[in-house]
Write a protein that holds these residues in place. Structure first.
Motif, PDB file in Angstrom:
ATOM      1  N   GLY A   5       0.821  -1.214   0.000  1.00  0.00           N
ATOM      2  CA  GLY A   5       0.000   0.000   0.000  1.00  0.00           C
ATOM      3  C   GLY A   5       0.849   1.255   0.000  1.00  0.00           C
ATOM      4  O   GLY A   5       0.508   2.253  -0.668  1.00  0.00           O
ATOM      5  N   ILE A   6       1.962   1.235   0.730  1.00  0.00           N
ATOM      6  CA  ILE A   6       2.863   2.382   0.779  1.00  0.00           C
ATOM      7  C   ILE A   6       3.510   2.600  -0.583  1.00  0.00           C
ATOM      8  O   ILE A   6       3.646   3.726  -1.068  1.00  0.00           O
ATOM      9  CB  ILE A   6       3.951   2.171   1.855  1.00  0.00           C
ATOM     10  CG1 ILE A   6       3.320   2.024   3.237  1.00  0.00           C
ATOM     11  CG2 ILE A   6       4.951   3.313   1.840  1.00  0.00           C
ATOM     12  CD1 ILE A   6       2.604   3.256   3.726  1.00  0.00           C
ATOM     13  N   ALA A   7       3.898   1.514  -1.242  1.00  0.00           N
ATOM     14  CA  ALA A   7       4.521   1.611  -2.562  1.00  0.00           C
ATOM     15  C   ALA A   7       3.566   2.233  -3.575  1.00  0.00           C
ATOM     16  O   ALA A   7       3.965   3.073  -4.393  1.00  0.00           O
ATOM     17  CB  ALA A   7       4.962   0.232  -3.031  1.00  0.00           C
ATOM     18  N   MET A   8       2.301   1.840  -3.541  1.00  0.00           N
ATOM     19  CA  MET A   8       1.312   2.410  -4.457  1.00  0.00           C
ATOM     20  C   MET A   8       1.119   3.895  -4.192  1.00  0.00           C
ATOM     21  O   MET A   8       1.016   4.698  -5.124  1.00  0.00           O
ATOM     22  CB  MET A   8      -0.023   1.666  -4.311  1.00  0.00           C
ATOM     23  CG  MET A   8       0.013   0.226  -4.804  1.00  0.00           C
ATOM     24  SD  MET A   8      -1.594  -0.585  -4.633  1.00  0.00           S
ATOM     25  CE  MET A   8      -2.605   0.421  -5.715  1.00  0.00           C
ATOM     26  N   GLU A   9       1.083   4.285  -2.937  1.00  0.00           N
ATOM     27  CA  GLU A   9       0.929   5.695  -2.582  1.00  0.00           C
ATOM     28  C   GLU A   9       2.141   6.499  -3.031  1.00  0.00           C
ATOM     29  O   GLU A   9       2.010   7.635  -3.503  1.00  0.00           O
ATOM     30  CB  GLU A   9       0.741   5.833  -1.061  1.00  0.00           C
ATOM     31  CG  GLU A   9       0.607   7.261  -0.559  1.00  0.00           C
ATOM     32  CD  GLU A   9      -0.650   7.976  -1.059  1.00  0.00           C
ATOM     33  OE1 GLU A   9      -0.744   9.199  -0.880  1.00  0.00           O
ATOM     34  OE2 GLU A   9      -1.543   7.300  -1.627  1.00  0.00           O
ATOM     35  N   ASN A  10       3.323   5.915  -2.908  1.00  0.00           N
ATOM     36  CA  ASN A  10       4.531   6.606  -3.355  1.00  0.00           C
ATOM     37  C   ASN A  10       4.491   6.893  -4.850  1.00  0.00           C
ATOM     38  O   ASN A  10       4.853   7.983  -5.301  1.00  0.00           O
ATOM     39  CB  ASN A  10       5.770   5.764  -3.021  1.00  0.00           C
ATOM     40  CG  ASN A  10       6.116   5.803  -1.542  1.00  0.00           C
ATOM     41  OD1 ASN A  10       5.588   6.618  -0.793  1.00  0.00           O
ATOM     42  ND2 ASN A  10       7.001   4.911  -1.126  1.00  0.00           N
ATOM     43  N   ARG A  11       4.049   5.910  -5.632  1.00  0.00           N
ATOM     44  CA  ARG A  11       3.963   6.108  -7.080  1.00  0.00           C
ATOM     45  C   ARG A  11       2.927   7.176  -7.426  1.00  0.00           C
ATOM     46  O   ARG A  11       3.108   7.934  -8.377  1.00  0.00           O
ATOM     47  CB  ARG A  11       3.633   4.787  -7.774  1.00  0.00           C
ATOM     48  CG  ARG A  11       4.830   3.833  -7.863  1.00  0.00           C
ATOM     49  CD  ARG A  11       4.543   2.645  -8.765  1.00  0.00           C
ATOM     50  NE  ARG A  11       3.638   1.695  -8.130  1.00  0.00           N
ATOM     51  CZ  ARG A  11       4.019   0.691  -7.351  1.00  0.00           C
ATOM     52  NH1 ARG A  11       5.307   0.514  -7.091  1.00  0.00           N
ATOM     53  NH2 ARG A  11       3.150  -0.139  -6.818  1.00  0.00           N
ATOM     54  N   ARG A  12       1.875   7.249  -6.640  1.00  0.00           N
ATOM     55  CA  ARG A  12       0.835   8.258  -6.882  1.00  0.00           C
ATOM     56  C   ARG A  12       1.370   9.669  -6.653  1.00  0.00           C
ATOM     57  O   ARG A  12       0.933  10.624  -7.307  1.00  0.00           O
ATOM     58  CB  ARG A  12      -0.360   7.995  -5.962  1.00  0.00           C
ATOM     59  CG  ARG A  12      -1.577   8.881  -6.264  1.00  0.00           C
ATOM     60  CD  ARG A  12      -2.671   8.677  -5.236  1.00  0.00           C
ATOM     61  NE  ARG A  12      -2.269   9.204  -3.935  1.00  0.00           N
ATOM     62  CZ  ARG A  12      -2.340  10.496  -3.602  1.00  0.00           C
ATOM     63  NH1 ARG A  12      -2.772  11.387  -4.494  1.00  0.00           N
ATOM     64  NH2 ARG A  12      -1.980  10.898  -2.408  1.00  0.00           N
ATOM     65  N   LEU A  13       2.335   9.800  -5.738  1.00  0.00           N
ATOM     66  CA  LEU A  13       2.876  11.115  -5.382  1.00  0.00           C
ATOM     67  C   LEU A  13       4.008  11.570  -6.307  1.00  0.00           C
ATOM     68  O   LEU A  13       4.535  12.665  -6.135  1.00  0.00           O
ATOM     69  CB  LEU A  13       3.388  11.091  -3.932  1.00  0.00           C
ATOM     70  CG  LEU A  13       2.312  10.932  -2.860  1.00  0.00           C
ATOM     71  CD1 LEU A  13       2.948  10.735  -1.497  1.00  0.00           C
ATOM     72  CD2 LEU A  13       1.384  12.143  -2.850  1.00  0.00           C
ATOM     73  N   ARG A  14       4.364  10.751  -7.286  1.00  0.00           N
ATOM     74  CA  ARG A  14       5.443  11.129  -8.191  1.00  0.00           C
ATOM     75  C   ARG A  14       4.994  12.283  -9.088  1.00  0.00           C
ATOM     76  O   ARG A  14       3.896  12.266  -9.656  1.00  0.00           O
ATOM     77  CB  ARG A  14       5.862   9.940  -9.039  1.00  0.00           C
ATOM     78  CG  ARG A  14       7.006  10.258 -10.014  1.00  0.00           C
ATOM     79  CD  ARG A  14       7.602   8.982 -10.586  1.00  0.00           C
ATOM     80  NE  ARG A  14       6.571   8.120 -11.127  1.00  0.00           N
ATOM     81  CZ  ARG A  14       6.700   6.802 -11.280  1.00  0.00           C
ATOM     82  NH1 ARG A  14       7.821   6.199 -10.902  1.00  0.00           N
ATOM     83  NH2 ARG A  14       5.727   6.082 -11.784  1.00  0.00           N
ATOM     84  N   VAL A  15       5.853  13.289  -9.213  1.00  0.00           N
ATOM     85  CA  VAL A  15       5.584  14.446 -10.079  1.00  0.00           C
ATOM     86  C   VAL A  15       6.155  14.159 -11.455  1.00  0.00           C
ATOM     87  O   VAL A  15       7.299  13.693 -11.574  1.00  0.00           O
ATOM     88  CB  VAL A  15       6.230  15.729  -9.493  1.00  0.00           C
ATOM     89  CG1 VAL A  15       6.043  16.913 -10.448  1.00  0.00           C
ATOM     90  CG2 VAL A  15       5.638  16.038  -8.129  1.00  0.00           C
ATOM     91  N   THR A  16       5.396  14.412 -12.490  1.00  0.00           N
ATOM     92  CA  THR A  16       5.885  14.148 -13.842  1.00  0.00           C
ATOM     93  C   THR A  16       7.057  15.061 -14.168  1.00  0.00           C
ATOM     94  O   THR A  16       7.209  16.144 -13.594  1.00  0.00           O
ATOM     95  CB  THR A  16       4.783  14.371 -14.887  1.00  0.00           C
ATOM     96  OG1 THR A  16       4.407  15.757 -14.877  1.00  0.00           O
ATOM     97  CG2 THR A  16       3.559  13.515 -14.573  1.00  0.00           C
ATOM     98  N   VAL A  17       7.884  14.623 -15.108  1.00  0.00           N
ATOM     99  CA  VAL A  17       9.039  15.416 -15.507  1.00  0.00           C
ATOM    100  C   VAL A  17       8.600  16.761 -16.077  1.00  0.00           C
ATOM    101  O   VAL A  17       9.203  17.805 -15.802  1.00  0.00           O
ATOM    102  CB  VAL A  17       9.884  14.645 -16.542  1.00  0.00           C
ATOM    103  CG1 VAL A  17      10.976  15.542 -17.133  1.00  0.00           C
ATOM    104  CG2 VAL A  17      10.504  13.416 -15.906  1.00  0.00           C
TER     105      VAL A  17
END
Length: 209
Positions: A44-56
């Motif tokens: 669940g933490i890994a999925m949340e981390n990917r959601r918080l990624r800012v696009t280039v």
């Protein structure tokens, strides 16, 4: 070293151990663990981390001109840092072996695990990779230098220096001529008998989410 200085050094070790326990507790809160130098996040933490990624594209859009212009200057230092890395490694491979001194484990200081964090875009990951390498090499070279200093000149300075390496506190007092002549061999023997120290903190060589 006086008795009071030994007490203070012991207190520093105790506080470091307490800090390590607090760091471990914080890791559990953030949902990640280290197992045999591999980092793993809870699903669940890994999925949340990917959601918080800012696009280039968004990252570049919010970067001012100064950051863009100075980036080549910052990254140009990778060449002298890499040269320092190679020269220091060659130096200890030759000289430390010749003087029966334990060599510094580079992997205890240079860790490139941040690049695997899924909340970083590729530019941020590259920035983290560069900072990890540069600061790791500096720490690695500092430890090589501290062992060299213990072998050749284990003497404190007359003036206070900022943030001395960990071996410095055991050195002889400035002006202690008799101690230098009597104990130089003791410092060298202690260094020769020293086992390679463990990492100051877990330094995973890889990470996966």
């Amino acid at each position: 070293m006086t008795e009071r200085m030994r007490e203070l050094a012991g207190e520093i070790v105790r506080l470091q151990a307490e800090l390590d326990r607090e760091i471990e507790a914080r890791r559990k809160v953030l949902g990640w663990t280290v197992n045999e130098r591999l980092v793993a996040f809870e699903h669940g933490i890994a999925m949340e981390n990917r959601r918080l990624r800012v696009t280039v594209a968004s990252f570049l859009a919010h970067s001012n001109v100064v950051k863009v212009v100075t980036a080549p200057v910052i990254y140009s230092l990778v060449l002298p840092i890499a040269m320092l890395d190679g020269c220091a490694s060659l130096y200890q491979a030759v000289c430390f072996r010749a003087y029966a001194m334990p060599r510094v484990r580079r992997g205890d200081f240079v860790s490139l695990d941040r690049r695997h964090l899924s909340y970083l875009n590729w530019i941020e990951a590259l920035n983290c990779l560069y900072c990890s390498y540069a600061n790791g090499v500096i720490a690695y070279v500092r430890e090589i230098g501290s062992r060299t200093e213990q072998y050749w000149c284990p003497i404190k300075h007359a003036l206070r220096i900022s943030d001395p390496h960990k071996r410095y506190y055991e050195f002889l007092e400035y002006g202690d001529a008799q101690g230098y002549r009597a104990r130089l061999g003791e410092f060298r023997a202690a260094l020769a008998a020293e086992a390679e120290p463990p990492p100051l903190s877990p330094a995973p060589s890889d990470a996966r989410e």
